[in-house]
Enzyme design. Structure first.
Site, PDB file in Angstrom:
ATOM      1  N   ARG A   1       0.855  -1.184   0.000  1.00 52.36           N
ATOM      2  CA  ARG A   1       0.000   0.000   0.000  1.00 52.36           C
ATOM      3  C   ARG A   1       0.892   1.235   0.000  1.00 52.36           C
ATOM      4  O   ARG A   1       1.971   1.242   0.592  1.00 52.36           O
ATOM      5  CB  ARG A   1      -0.915   0.027   1.229  1.00 52.36           C
TER       6      ARG A   1
ATOM      7  N   GLU B   1      -4.110   7.527  -4.883  1.00 56.53           N
ATOM      8  CA  GLU B   1      -4.059   6.918  -6.220  1.00 56.53           C
ATOM      9  C   GLU B   1      -5.192   7.487  -7.056  1.00 56.53           C
ATOM     10  O   GLU B   1      -6.354   7.382  -6.654  1.00 56.53           O
ATOM     11  CB  GLU B   1      -4.199   5.393  -6.117  1.00 56.53           C
TER      12      GLU B   1
ATOM     13  N   HIS C   1      -1.444   0.512  -9.712  1.00 61.36           N
ATOM     14  CA  HIS C   1      -2.004  -0.487  -8.794  1.00 61.36           C
ATOM     15  C   HIS C   1      -2.604  -1.660  -9.576  1.00 61.36           C
ATOM     16  O   HIS C   1      -3.799  -1.957  -9.492  1.00 61.36           O
ATOM     17  CB  HIS C   1      -3.065   0.148  -7.890  1.00 61.36           C
TER      18      HIS C   1
END
Length: 395
Positions: free
Chosen positions: A311, A340, A359
């Site tokens: 993360r 993000e 991601h």
């Protein structure tokens, strides 16, 4: 965000209930004793709610009757179907085999009726947002099925106070995420992104002979977080004859260490000082928030690379910017950031010794399908009172 758009063009993939359930195939040995029940349990639950077309006693079930039976299925709330933020349409098709799908829009338009039907919520890409107001409006909610392993976007204690269970999908994500970690390490070591830009640039007339990367083979890899994903990274790294160090809350068994040639570092500082590549594979918790900051980056070799597949908030990004700018470390490769996506003027985006991907650790056709199957198996287990393959407990 990009993942939703990328997968919206995919054709639906049928759920392979004719074979043994895929979520069971990837189950951890610790819960393997339940694995052989998983397929039957899912099918029994589906049959109980009559989700498939059939004829009975020579009488064909009509479309309208099928509609009524579909509405008798346990309701599952999703943010939306398709679009930028909704559940992918092929995954919605899987859910419809077992649940009556209710979108957030449908719920908000008819709260009184829909709130009674919703027994589960399918969380896809951290959506929908689970807050107290939503939980208070769903009196029959029993389970939140998270698609993915990370649950830092869920307030587990608050959810537990409502008597609602939370599940995740650790088994479906391990292989693709470990693959992504290796991909980032190789790409950064051999400067693939820069190399591609040079190769395709209209200004390139020749290739510089002093343009070089570093080798992964026989280098030292330090893995911080040796859970199922970290261990799979170690399995892959061994094929590159890497020296593998790891730091974890709990030490692995000796036979597990020997199987991948991993050496335990009780102190994370020892791992940081020795590693050529440091890979972060931890859950985001209060203890791991900004786990890697200025002090930790300063302990790393100036030739080292930091890789993050966990993360974004595990790293102090301001400290990372400084470390990359001042060459305190060689490079970084991140599949995750905070937030993000990053703001378009973020200093990390202006550096040439960093790789950032959107991601996509689990963004493969197979992994997304497997996560949905695993989430479905979890939710059905809760609703049918069976052992839950992957329950997440509040700490």
């Amino acid at each position: 965000m990009l993942r939703s758009k990328a997968f919206s063009v995919l054709k639906p993939i049928p759920l392979m209930f004719g074979q043994s359930n895929l979520a069971c195939k990837c189950m951890h040995p610790a819960i393997a004793s339940h694995g052989h029940h998983c397929h039957r349990r899912s099918v029994d639950y589906r049959q109980r709610y009559k989700t498939c077309p059939f004829s009975a006693g020579g009488r064909t079930i009509s479309t309208s009757q099928m509609q009524v039976m579909a509405e008798e299925l346990p309701g599952v709330l999703v943010l939306d179907i398709g679009g930028t933020h909704g559940v992918l349409e092929n995954l919605a098709a899987l859910l419809k085999k077992h649940f009556h799908l209710i979108t957030m829009k449908e719920f908000l338009e008819n709260k009184k009726e829909m709130s009674k039907k919703i027994q589960s919520i399918f969380v896809f890409e951290c959506r929908p947002t689970i807050d107290q107001q939503l939980l208070e409006s769903l009196p029959n909610l029993k389970v939140i099925g998270n698609s993915g392993v990370g649950v830092d976007h869920l307030d587990l204690k608050m959810i537990s106070n409502f008597g609602v269970k939370v599940t995740n999908t650790p088994h479906a994500v391990a292989d693709p995420t470990a693959d992504m970690g290796m991909a980032l390490m190789l790409a950064s070591a051999r400067r693939l992104v820069e190399g591609c830009q040079i190769a395709v640039s209209p200004e390139t007339k020749c290739f510089a002979v002093d343009w070089m990367g570093v080798e992964v083979t026989r280098a030292t890899l330090g893995i911080i977080g040796m859970g199922s994903i970290g261990y799979k990274v170690a399995q892959r790294a061994r094929a590159f004859n890497m020296k593998i160090l790891y730091h974890n809350r709990n030490r692995r068994r000796k036979d597990e260490e020997e199987a991948v040639g991993a050496h335990y570092c009780e102190k994370m500082e020892d791992l940081l000082q020795q590693s050529d590549f440091v890979m972060l594979v931890v859950n985001l918790t209060p203890e791991t928030h900004k786990l890697i900051g200025k002090k930790e980056l300063g302990l790393m070799k100036p030739t080292a690379t930091l890789i993050n597949i966990s993360r974004g908030a595990v790293i102090d990004q301001d400290a990372l910017v400084e470390a990359l700018q001042k060459k305190i470390i060689r490079a970084a490769a991140l599949d995750v950031t905070y937030p993000e996506p990053l703001p378009r003027d973020h200093p990390l985006l202006k550096l040439n010794n960093i790789i950032i991907t959107p991601h996509i650790g689990t963004a493969t056709v197979h992994a997304i399908h497997m996560m949905a199957e695993e989430a479905i198996a979890n939710m059905l287990a809760v609703l049918s009172g069976q052992p839950i393959p992957s329950e997440v407990f509040p700490k």
